[in-house]
Each structure stands twice: as C-alpha cells, then as structure tokens.
Write an enzyme that holds these catalytic residues in place. Structure first.
Site, PDB file in Angstrom:
ATOM      1  CE  LYS A 125      -3.364  -2.250   3.036  1.00 14.17           C
ATOM      2  NZ  LYS A 125      -3.821  -2.291   4.439  1.00 14.17           N
ATOM      3  N   GLY A 126       2.149   1.097   0.251  1.00 12.26           N
ATOM      4  CA  GLY A 126       3.022   2.241   0.496  1.00 12.26           C
ATOM      5  C   GLY A 126       3.126   3.225  -0.652  1.00 12.26           C
TER       6      GLY A 126
ATOM      7  CG  ASP B 252       6.824   2.327   0.510  1.00 14.16           C
ATOM      8  OD1 ASP B 252       7.550   1.443  -0.001  1.00 14.16           O
ATOM      9  OD2 ASP B 252       6.119   2.109   1.515  1.00 14.16           O
TER      10      ASP B 252
ATOM     11  CG  ASP C 189      15.005  -1.299   4.836  1.00 13.74           C
ATOM     12  OD1 ASP C 189      15.861  -0.474   5.145  1.00 13.74           O
ATOM     13  OD2 ASP C 189      14.557  -2.135   5.638  1.00 13.74           O
TER      14      ASP C 189
ATOM     15  CE  LYS D 202      14.711   3.210   6.103  1.00  7.14           C
ATOM     16  NZ  LYS D 202      14.286   2.323   7.208  1.00  7.14           N
TER      17      LYS D 202
ATOM     18  CG  PHE E 102      10.743   2.438  11.027  1.00 11.62           C
ATOM     19  CD1 PHE E 102      10.787   1.320  10.215  1.00 11.62           C
ATOM     20  CD2 PHE E 102       9.503   2.976  11.371  1.00 11.62           C
ATOM     21  CE1 PHE E 102       9.621   0.724   9.753  1.00 11.62           C
ATOM     22  CE2 PHE E 102       8.326   2.384  10.906  1.00 11.62           C
ATOM     23  CZ  PHE E 102       8.394   1.256  10.108  1.00 11.62           C
ATOM     24  CB  VAL E 103      10.838   7.480   7.716  1.00  9.06           C
ATOM     25  CG1 VAL E 103      12.180   8.059   8.102  1.00  9.06           C
ATOM     26  CG2 VAL E 103      10.963   6.640   6.446  1.00  9.06           C
TER      27      VAL E 103
ATOM     28  CG  ASP F 241       2.658   0.626   7.449  1.00 10.90           C
ATOM     29  OD1 ASP F 241       3.536   0.415   6.589  1.00 10.90           O
ATOM     30  OD2 ASP F 241       2.213  -0.257   8.202  1.00 10.90           O
TER      31      ASP F 241
ATOM     32  NE  ARG G 196      -0.408   1.718   4.860  1.00  6.08           N
ATOM     33  CZ  ARG G 196       0.632   0.935   4.591  1.00  6.08           C
ATOM     34  NH1 ARG G 196       1.655   1.406   3.927  1.00  6.08           N
ATOM     35  NH2 ARG G 196       0.644  -0.330   4.998  1.00  6.08           N
TER      36      ARG G 196
HETATM   37  P1  IMP Z   1      12.958  -4.340   1.702  1.00  4.53           P
HETATM   38  O1  IMP Z   1      12.509  -5.619   1.054  1.00  4.53           O
HETATM   39  O2  IMP Z   1      13.787  -4.607   2.939  1.00  4.53           O
HETATM   40  O3  IMP Z   1      13.651  -3.384   0.769  1.00  4.53           O
HETATM   41  O4  IMP Z   1      11.692  -3.693   2.317  1.00  4.53           O
HETATM   42  C1  IMP Z   1      10.881  -2.839   1.684  1.00  4.53           C
HETATM   43  C2  IMP Z   1       9.619  -2.639   2.491  1.00  4.53           C
HETATM   44  O5  IMP Z   1       9.836  -2.555   3.909  1.00  4.53           O
HETATM   45  C3  IMP Z   1       9.041  -1.321   2.097  1.00  4.53           C
HETATM   46  O6  IMP Z   1       8.227  -1.436   0.956  1.00  4.53           O
HETATM   47  C4  IMP Z   1       8.290  -0.913   3.336  1.00  4.53           C
HETATM   48  O7  IMP Z   1       6.998  -1.471   3.319  1.00  4.53           O
HETATM   49  C5  IMP Z   1       9.057  -1.516   4.484  1.00  4.53           C
HETATM   50  N1  IMP Z   1       9.952  -0.503   5.101  1.00  4.53           N
HETATM   51  C6  IMP Z   1      11.288  -0.467   5.065  1.00  4.53           C
HETATM   52  N2  IMP Z   1      11.786   0.601   5.719  1.00  4.53           N
HETATM   53  C7  IMP Z   1      10.710   1.267   6.203  1.00  4.53           C
HETATM   54  C8  IMP Z   1      10.553   2.480   6.978  1.00  4.53           C
HETATM   55  O8  IMP Z   1      11.513   3.183   7.364  1.00  4.53           O
HETATM   56  N3  IMP Z   1       9.277   2.832   7.279  1.00  4.53           N
HETATM   57  C9  IMP Z   1       8.188   2.121   6.880  1.00  4.53           C
HETATM   58  N4  IMP Z   1       8.285   1.003   6.139  1.00  4.53           N
HETATM   59  C10 IMP Z   1       9.539   0.565   5.811  1.00  4.53           C
HETATM   60 MG    MG Z   2       6.107  -1.189   0.745  1.00  7.36          MG
END
Ligand code: IMP
Ligand code: MG
Length: 183
Positions: free
Chosen positions: A42-43, A98, A101, A129, A150-151, A157, A163
């Site tokens: 949903k981000g 969104d 990470d 990040k 963490f934002v 969210d 959100r």
């Molecule tokens: P990744 O697979 O670790 O890159 O994770 C991506 C997902 O983790 C994003 O689409 C977000 O839903 C969630 N996420 C990662 N960092 C944050 C944050 O700082 N705030 C909120 N959601 C986050």
């Molecule tokens: Mg996401």
C-alpha cells in the site's frame, strides 16, 4: 507535526518539489512512449498519485501487493497477495515503491516481472536507505536518500498507521514502545 513524531525529515514542500523533479525526468526519458506504472501497495499510494499527475506521457496504472515473511529479520521470502490485472509483455514498465531498504522485495519484483517479458523495466522509489542493502538492485529514479532511520508518512506506515501524513517523519520512542494501533 503529529504528536507521535519526534521530527519531520522531509516536509510537504520538499516532497512536492522532489516528486515533480522525478516526474519531469520520467516524462523526458519516456517521451513518445506509453508508460505502464506498477505501484507496490500500500506504500506507493500517495507518492504514485502525486507522481503520475505530473507525468506528461500516456500512462497506464496497475498494482501489486506483496507480503514478505520478515518477522524479526527479513528473509527475502516474498508472496504475491495481489497480482497485475493486465499483461506487461512488450510494455515500458516502471515500478513505483515507497522505500527500498534491504532491497529483497524489489529484487523479487524485478525477477518476477522480467519473466513477463516487458520491453523495459525500471525502478522508481521515493526513498532509498542504501546502508541497509542486502542485495544490489538497479534503481533508476530515487527521490530522497536516507540514513538508517525508520520513517512514516506519505504512504509509509508503522502498524498500519501514519500513511496519511503529508510529510515524512520519525516516530518518537514512546510511540514505538507503546505499539499503538487503531483497535
Ligand atoms: P525491503 O525488502 O527490505 O527493501 O523492504 C521494503 C519494504 O519494507 C518497504 O516497501 C516498506 O513497506 C518496508 N519498510 C522499510 N523501511 C521502512 C521504513 O523506514 N518505514 C516504513 N516502512 C519501511
Ligand atoms: Mg512497501
């Protein structure tokens, strides 16, 4: 500022300028082509909505929803909860996320969508990040680069909340420890 936040990292005005800048680059890069924007729910919702309003090429919208069995540490095991409605074969596809990470979610998305044989496939993320990356993925469009914090807000969210905030902020300690929910 929302009472559960300790600081605003990216203001409404900064977001607006950053998103317009991305939309301008995308409009130039895809000039004369038809763009298929794939949002990751949903981000993506607030970012994608503002982005596509400022894109000047013909654009189709589609969505995916993924869940990662993360728990305490992200495993990279991803499940599709909602898949695209349309075929993307021979289309110019832009994934809109969104935040990237660890990169594991995006790595899965890229591998999965590549098998559907799009004409081109690129990534646009509002936030990046890089210090948290576990896998190297190609990101063509990045709005803002963040340190490891963490934002929430503007689509992002914590426990399903925040959100709707029109800016990106950092939660305060009490909120994180209190594990606030809507219920
Ligand atoms: P990744 O697979 O670790 O890159 O994770 C991506 C997902 O983790 C994003 O689409 C977000 O839903 C969630 N996420 C990662 N960092 C944050 C944050 O700082 N705030 C909120 N959601 C986050
Ligand atoms: Mg996401």
């Amino acid at each position: 500022m929302h009472k559960d936040l300790q600081e605003i990292l990216i203001s409404r005005e900064e977001l607006e300028a950053g998103v317009k800048n991305l939309a301008g680059r995308i409009s130039r890069d895809y000039e004369g082509r038809c763009l298929t924007v794939v949002g990751v729910l949903k981000g993506c919702v607030l970012f994608m909505s503002d982005l596509v309003k400022n894109v000047s090429v013909d654009t189709r919208l589609d969505f995916m929803m993924l869940s990662s069995y993360s728990g305490a540490h992200s495993t990279g095991v991803v499940r599709i909860l909602l898949d695209l409605k349309e075929s993307i074969e021979d289309c110019d596809v832009l994934i809109v996320e969104d935040i990237v990470d660890s990169g594991l979610t995006m790595e899965y998305m890229l591998q999965n969508l590549k098998t559907r044989r799009p004409r081109s496939l690129e990534v646009c993320t509002l936030l990046d990040k890089p210090s948290r990356r576990k896998t190297d993925i190609p990101i063509k469009y990045t709005g803002f680069t963040l340190e490891d914090k963490f934002v929430v807000g503007y689509g992002l969210d914590y426990n399903g909340l925040y959100r709707n905030l029109p800016y990106i902020g950092v939660l305060n300690k009490e909120t994180i420890e209190g594990k606030k929910t809507c219920l």
